[in-house]
Design a protein around this motif. Structure first.
Motif, PDB file in Angstrom:
ATOM      1  N   MET A 159       0.966  -1.208  -0.088  1.00 14.36           N
ATOM      2  CA  MET A 159       0.072  -0.005   0.194  1.00 14.36           C
ATOM      3  C   MET A 159       0.922   1.188  -0.153  1.00 14.36           C
ATOM      4  SD  MET A 159      -2.514   1.331   2.791  1.00 14.36           S
ATOM      5  CE  MET A 159      -3.882   0.050   2.291  1.00 14.36           C
ATOM      6  N   GLU A 160       0.813   2.167  -1.157  1.00 11.00           N
ATOM      7  CA  GLU A 160       1.575   3.291  -1.114  1.00 11.00           C
ATOM      8  C   GLU A 160       0.939   4.264  -0.102  1.00 11.00           C
ATOM      9  OE1 GLU A 160       4.751   5.133  -2.896  1.00 11.00           O
ATOM     10  OE2 GLU A 160       3.779   3.317  -3.364  1.00 11.00           O
ATOM     11  N   PRO A 161       1.987   4.935   0.678  1.00 12.68           N
ATOM     12  CA  PRO A 161       1.572   5.853   1.645  1.00 12.68           C
ATOM     13  C   PRO A 161       0.835   7.112   0.937  1.00 12.68           C
ATOM     14  CG  PRO A 161       3.952   5.675   1.682  1.00 12.68           C
ATOM     15  CD  PRO A 161       3.430   4.806   0.837  1.00 12.68           C
ATOM     16  N   LYS A 162       0.015   7.726   1.627  1.00 14.23           N
ATOM     17  CA  LYS A 162      -0.413   8.945   1.205  1.00 14.23           C
ATOM     18  C   LYS A 162       0.575  10.202   1.829  1.00 14.23           C
ATOM     19  CE  LYS A 162      -4.370  12.293   1.059  1.00 14.23           C
ATOM     20  NZ  LYS A 162      -5.405  12.265   0.497  1.00 14.23           N
ATOM     21  N   THR A 163       0.819  11.334   1.168  1.00 14.75           N
ATOM     22  CA  THR A 163       1.611  12.157   1.459  1.00 14.75           C
ATOM     23  C   THR A 163       1.095  13.387   1.976  1.00 14.75           C
ATOM     24  OG1 THR A 163       3.354  11.509  -0.332  1.00 14.75           O
ATOM     25  CG2 THR A 163       3.698  13.357   0.695  1.00 14.75           C
ATOM     26  N   TYR A 164       1.731  13.860   3.156  1.00 14.36           N
ATOM     27  CA  TYR A 164       1.222  15.179   3.787  1.00 14.36           C
ATOM     28  C   TYR A 164       2.294  15.960   4.270  1.00 14.36           C
ATOM     29  CZ  TYR A 164      -3.267  12.364   4.574  1.00 14.36           C
ATOM     30  OH  TYR A 164      -4.047  11.628   4.560  1.00 14.36           O
ATOM     31  N   THR A 165       2.268  17.349   3.813  1.00 16.78           N
ATOM     32  CA  THR A 165       3.373  18.244   4.159  1.00 16.78           C
ATOM     33  C   THR A 165       3.371  18.456   5.853  1.00 16.78           C
ATOM     34  OG1 THR A 165       2.031  20.345   4.154  1.00 16.78           O
ATOM     35  CG2 THR A 165       3.155  19.479   2.084  1.00 16.78           C
ATOM     36  N   THR A 166       4.133  18.906   6.138  1.00 14.15           N
ATOM     37  CA  THR A 166       4.092  19.308   7.662  1.00 14.15           C
ATOM     38  C   THR A 166       3.207  20.230   8.103  1.00 14.15           C
ATOM     39  OG1 THR A 166       5.780  20.974   7.563  1.00 14.15           O
ATOM     40  CG2 THR A 166       6.593  18.668   8.324  1.00 14.15           C
ATOM     41  N   ILE A 167       2.677  21.150   7.474  1.00 15.10           N
ATOM     42  CA  ILE A 167       1.584  22.214   7.332  1.00 15.10           C
ATOM     43  C   ILE A 167       0.432  21.523   7.423  1.00 15.10           C
ATOM     44  CG2 ILE A 167       0.470  23.988   6.528  1.00 15.10           C
ATOM     45  CD1 ILE A 167       3.230  25.156   5.544  1.00 15.10           C
ATOM     46  N   ASP A 168       0.114  20.430   6.484  1.00 13.16           N
ATOM     47  CA  ASP A 168      -1.185  19.592   6.278  1.00 13.16           C
ATOM     48  C   ASP A 168      -1.300  18.927   7.893  1.00 13.16           C
ATOM     49  OD1 ASP A 168      -1.548  20.261   3.844  1.00 13.16           O
ATOM     50  OD2 ASP A 168      -0.374  18.407   3.174  1.00 13.16           O
ATOM     51  N   LEU A 169      -0.028  18.107   8.162  1.00 18.27           N
ATOM     52  CA  LEU A 169      -0.166  17.603   9.560  1.00 18.27           C
ATOM     53  C   LEU A 169      -0.586  18.504  10.620  1.00 18.27           C
ATOM     54  CD1 LEU A 169       0.501  14.759  10.946  1.00 18.27           C
ATOM     55  CD2 LEU A 169       2.635  15.768  11.239  1.00 18.27           C
ATOM     56  N   ARG A 170      -0.069  19.883  10.586  1.00 22.12           N
ATOM     57  CA  ARG A 170      -0.441  20.758  11.862  1.00 22.12           C
ATOM     58  C   ARG A 170      -1.974  21.098  11.784  1.00 22.12           C
ATOM     59  NH1 ARG A 170       4.013  24.728  10.270  1.00 22.12           N
ATOM     60  NH2 ARG A 170       5.690  23.468  10.947  1.00 22.12           N
ATOM     61  N   LYS A 171      -2.439  21.138  10.301  1.00 26.44           N
ATOM     62  CA  LYS A 171      -3.893  21.684  10.305  1.00 26.44           C
ATOM     63  C   LYS A 171      -4.870  20.473  10.648  1.00 26.44           C
ATOM     64  CE  LYS A 171      -2.827  25.421   7.266  1.00 26.44           C
ATOM     65  NZ  LYS A 171      -3.198  25.867   5.891  1.00 26.44           N
ATOM     66  N   GLN A 172      -4.326  19.167   9.688  1.00 24.91           N
ATOM     67  CA  GLN A 172      -5.433  18.236   9.951  1.00 24.91           C
ATOM     68  C   GLN A 172      -4.861  16.668  10.579  1.00 24.91           C
ATOM     69  OE1 GLN A 172      -5.554  16.852   5.677  1.00 24.91           O
ATOM     70  NE2 GLN A 172      -5.442  19.034   5.137  1.00 24.91           N
TER      71      GLN A 172
ATOM     72  N   THR B   5      10.805  13.368   2.454  1.00 22.77           N
ATOM     73  CA  THR B   5      10.198  12.707   3.443  1.00 22.77           C
ATOM     74  C   THR B   5      11.079  12.819   4.876  1.00 22.77           C
ATOM     75  OG1 THR B   5       9.296  11.199   1.794  1.00 22.77           O
ATOM     76  CG2 THR B   5       9.305  10.425   4.237  1.00 22.77           C
ATOM     77  N   LEU B   6      10.384  13.293   5.795  1.00 20.75           N
ATOM     78  CA  LEU B   6      10.738  13.237   7.224  1.00 20.75           C
ATOM     79  C   LEU B   6      10.507  12.079   8.070  1.00 20.75           C
ATOM     80  CD1 LEU B   6       9.931  16.812   8.397  1.00 20.75           C
ATOM     81  CD2 LEU B   6      11.890  15.955   7.139  1.00 20.75           C
ATOM     82  N   ALA B   7       9.338  11.631   7.885  1.00 17.17           N
ATOM     83  CA  ALA B   7       8.828  10.602   8.655  1.00 17.17           C
ATOM     84  C   ALA B   7       7.758   9.761   8.005  1.00 17.17           C
ATOM     85  CB  ALA B   7       8.296  10.871  10.092  1.00 17.17           C
ATOM     86  N   TYR B   8       7.496   8.627   8.507  1.00 17.39           N
ATOM     87  CA  TYR B   8       6.227   7.835   8.056  1.00 17.39           C
ATOM     88  C   TYR B   8       5.423   7.736   9.320  1.00 17.39           C
ATOM     89  CZ  TYR B   8       8.561   6.723   3.709  1.00 17.39           C
ATOM     90  OH  TYR B   8       9.159   7.123   2.467  1.00 17.39           O
ATOM     91  N   LEU B   9       4.132   7.859   9.075  1.00 13.21           N
ATOM     92  CA  LEU B   9       3.112   7.467  10.234  1.00 13.21           C
ATOM     93  C   LEU B   9       2.330   6.187   9.881  1.00 13.21           C
ATOM     94  CD1 LEU B   9       1.655   8.480  12.544  1.00 13.21           C
ATOM     95  CD2 LEU B   9       0.054   9.927  11.247  1.00 13.21           C
ATOM     96  N   VAL B  10       2.345   5.197  10.782  1.00 13.84           N
ATOM     97  CA  VAL B  10       1.935   3.873  10.340  1.00 13.84           C
ATOM     98  C   VAL B  10       0.897   3.529  11.491  1.00 13.84           C
ATOM     99  CG1 VAL B  10       3.760   3.109   9.046  1.00 13.84           C
ATOM    100  CG2 VAL B  10       3.703   2.687  11.193  1.00 13.84           C
ATOM    101  N   PRO B  11       0.118   2.523  11.196  1.00 15.32           N
ATOM    102  CA  PRO B  11      -0.572   2.108  12.416  1.00 15.32           C
ATOM    103  C   PRO B  11       0.214   1.509  13.663  1.00 15.32           C
ATOM    104  CG  PRO B  11      -1.809   1.295  10.293  1.00 15.32           C
ATOM    105  CD  PRO B  11      -0.370   1.954  10.223  1.00 15.32           C
ATOM    106  N   ALA B  12      -0.129   1.672  14.879  1.00 16.80           N
ATOM    107  CA  ALA B  12       0.481   1.045  15.881  1.00 16.80           C
ATOM    108  C   ALA B  12       0.629  -0.314  15.684  1.00 16.80           C
ATOM    109  CB  ALA B  12      -0.163   1.443  17.398  1.00 16.80           C
ATOM    110  N   GLU B  13      -0.173  -1.028  15.294  1.00  9.46           N
ATOM    111  CA  GLU B  13      -0.115  -2.443  15.211  1.00  9.46           C
ATOM    112  C   GLU B  13       1.267  -2.853  14.339  1.00  9.46           C
ATOM    113  OE1 GLU B  13      -3.188  -1.080  14.651  1.00  9.46           O
ATOM    114  OE2 GLU B  13      -3.871  -1.453  16.518  1.00  9.46           O
ATOM    115  N   TRP B  14       1.213  -2.393  13.044  1.00  9.61           N
ATOM    116  CA  TRP B  14       2.387  -2.344  12.083  1.00  9.61           C
ATOM    117  C   TRP B  14       3.563  -2.163  12.981  1.00  9.61           C
ATOM    118  CZ3 TRP B  14       1.456  -0.017   6.808  1.00  9.61           C
ATOM    119  CH2 TRP B  14       0.236  -0.359   6.113  1.00  9.61           C
TER     120      TRP B  14
END
Length: 65
Positions: A1-14, A37-46
């Motif tokens: 599954m390809e990760p969806k990309t968010y900017t740091t600004i997107d992350l702050r707002k959403q 890319t600074l980091a990946y956010l994945v489900p805790a189970e992963w």
């Protein structure tokens, strides 16, 4: 599954929405700044499954010949 990309600004707002998409839908997210890319956010189970795996020895799976 390809990760969806968010900017740091997107992350702050959403942040709440992005966390919910990751947690509930299992969608990984790539967090970027200035196109890198600074980091990946994945489900805790992963992550928990990843951490439970024994570490690989350097060169494991390669022929020693």
């Amino acid at each position: 599954m390809e990760p969806k990309t968010y900017t740091t600004i997107d992350l702050r707002k959403q942040m709440g929405e992005i966390l919910d998409r990751t947690r509930i839908a299992g969608e990984p997210a790539a967090i970027t700044r200035k196109g890198k890319t600074l980091a990946y956010l994945v489900p805790a189970e992963w992550f928990e499954q990843y951490m439970a795996q024994p570490p690989s020895a350097p060169g494991a799976g390669q022929n020693a010949a």
